[in-house]
Design an enzyme around this catalytic site. Structure first.
Site, short mmCIF file in Angstrom:
data_model
loop_
_atom_site.label_atom_id
_atom_site.label_comp_id
_atom_site.label_asym_id
_atom_site.label_seq_id
_atom_site.Cartn_x
_atom_site.Cartn_y
_atom_site.Cartn_z
N LYS A 11 -17.45 -6.19 -6.33
CA LYS A 11 -18.63 -6.14 -5.43
C LYS A 11 -18.23 -5.53 -4.08
O LYS A 11 -17.41 -4.62 -4.05
CB LYS A 11 -19.27 -7.53 -5.29
CG LYS A 11 -19.57 -8.13 -6.66
CD LYS A 11 -20.45 -9.35 -6.59
CE LYS A 11 -20.67 -9.89 -8.01
NZ LYS A 11 -21.64 -10.99 -8.02
N GLU A 103 -27.84 -7.65 -8.60
CA GLU A 103 -27.87 -7.42 -7.15
C GLU A 103 -28.45 -6.05 -6.81
O GLU A 103 -29.04 -5.85 -5.75
CB GLU A 103 -26.46 -7.62 -6.57
CG GLU A 103 -26.09 -9.10 -6.57
CD GLU A 103 -24.61 -9.42 -6.73
OE1 GLU A 103 -23.78 -8.52 -6.56
OE2 GLU A 103 -24.30 -10.59 -7.05
N GLU A 175 -25.98 -11.57 -17.86
CA GLU A 175 -25.66 -12.34 -16.65
C GLU A 175 -26.93 -13.02 -16.13
O GLU A 175 -27.73 -12.36 -15.43
CB GLU A 175 -25.13 -11.40 -15.56
CG GLU A 175 -23.88 -10.65 -15.94
CD GLU A 175 -23.15 -10.15 -14.70
OE1 GLU A 175 -22.01 -10.58 -14.50
OE2 GLU A 175 -23.72 -9.38 -13.93
P1 PGA Z 1 -19.57 -14.25 -10.44
O1 PGA Z 1 -20.28 -12.79 -10.51
O2 PGA Z 1 -18.49 -14.25 -11.47
O3 PGA Z 1 -19.06 -14.34 -9.03
O4 PGA Z 1 -20.62 -15.25 -10.75
C1 PGA Z 1 -20.49 -12.16 -11.74
C2 PGA Z 1 -21.18 -10.84 -11.53
O5 PGA Z 1 -22.06 -10.74 -10.66
O6 PGA Z 1 -20.88 -9.86 -12.23
#
Ligand code: PGA
Length: 257
Positions: A11, A103, A175
């Protein structure tokens, strides 16, 4: 044993190029590096675009390099201020891109039309696509998960002849939005049921693709997820920023039978 995938989505982390390089170096010199060259588990990392070149130089060959996003207006070059294209990232050495991460959908209003264009551009430049799907908390609580996923998967029909399962040109990451970064996950049974639903939807389009789970995967829960025949790996956010936890997740999926 089926092919497993563990992909670290960094990210918008870390803040400096030296920290990104250090993370790539630490992963490359960890046991994960030798695990990743075993056929049991493909390992990839997805740094911030601004760190792509530095991370590529620091990564060992066995670890795949990906990007979090590509431009939708063009696959190549043009007057699109602020964008980075499939052509440009492929030229630097990325071999896959995420498309449709929640996101991006949430903060950038990415529509089906935009996501379809990105998938087409990625394939045009030989990039594999990790297509992310998932329901919100409200949708989950209203029992709408399958309907939401069905709609999100619908755009893939057009790409059926390009989603070569053997070459893993298309990978799905399930997800749940409410599981990302929260420490919450669906139950193991719920994840398996949902993965079976996704598999059936893809089969109806003539697509076979690996299906990863993402959302609060960590070194504690990975061994259970890794036991499933229908969970082909993990897309990992927070836990991919520490070599110890990321390596433990890779280890879990490399050992799975
Ligand atoms: P996380 O994020 O493992 O911090 O929950 C997963 C992602 O957004 O791919």
């Amino acid at each position: 044993m089926s092919q497993k995938y563990v992909i670290g989505n960094w990210k918008l982390n870390p803040a400096t190029v030296s920290d990104a390089t250090a993370l790539a170096q630490s992963l490359s010199s960890s046991p994960a590096q030798s695990l990743s060259s075993s056929p049991a588990c493909v390992v990839g990392v997805v740094p911030s675009l601004v760190h792509l070149s530095a991370v590529k130089s620091a990564l060992s060959d066995g670890i795949m390099l990906g990007v979090q996003d590509i431009a939708h207006k063009t696959a190549d070059t043009g007057a699109f201020t602020g964008d980075v294209s499939a052509c440009q990232v492929a030229n630097i050495g990325a071999i896959f891109t995420l498309v449709g991460h929640s996101e991006r959908r949430q903060y950038h209003g990415e529509t089906d039309e935009i996501l379809s264009a990105k998938i087409a551009h990625a394939f045009a430049h030989g990039l594999s696509v990790i297509y992310c799907i998932g329901e919100t908390k409200d949708e989950y609580e209203r029992g709408e998960t399958f309907g939401v996923l069905k709609n999100q998967l619908a755009i893939l029909q057009t790409f059926a002849n390009q989603a070569d399962a053997d070459a893993a040109k298309l990978i799905i990451a399930y997800e749940p939005v409410w599981a990302i970064g929260t420490g919450l996950t669906p139950t193991f049974d719920e994840i398996e049921t949902t993965h079976r639903f996704i598999k059936d939807e893809l089969t109806a389009f003539g697509i076979t693709a690996p299906i990863l789970y993402g959302g609060s995967v960590n070194d504690k829960n990975a061994p259970e997820f890794a036991k499933s025949d229908v969970i082909d790996g993990a897309l990992v956010g927070g836990a991919s920023l520490k070599t110890d936890s990321f390596t433990a997740i890779i280890h879990a999926f490399s050992q799975s039978k």
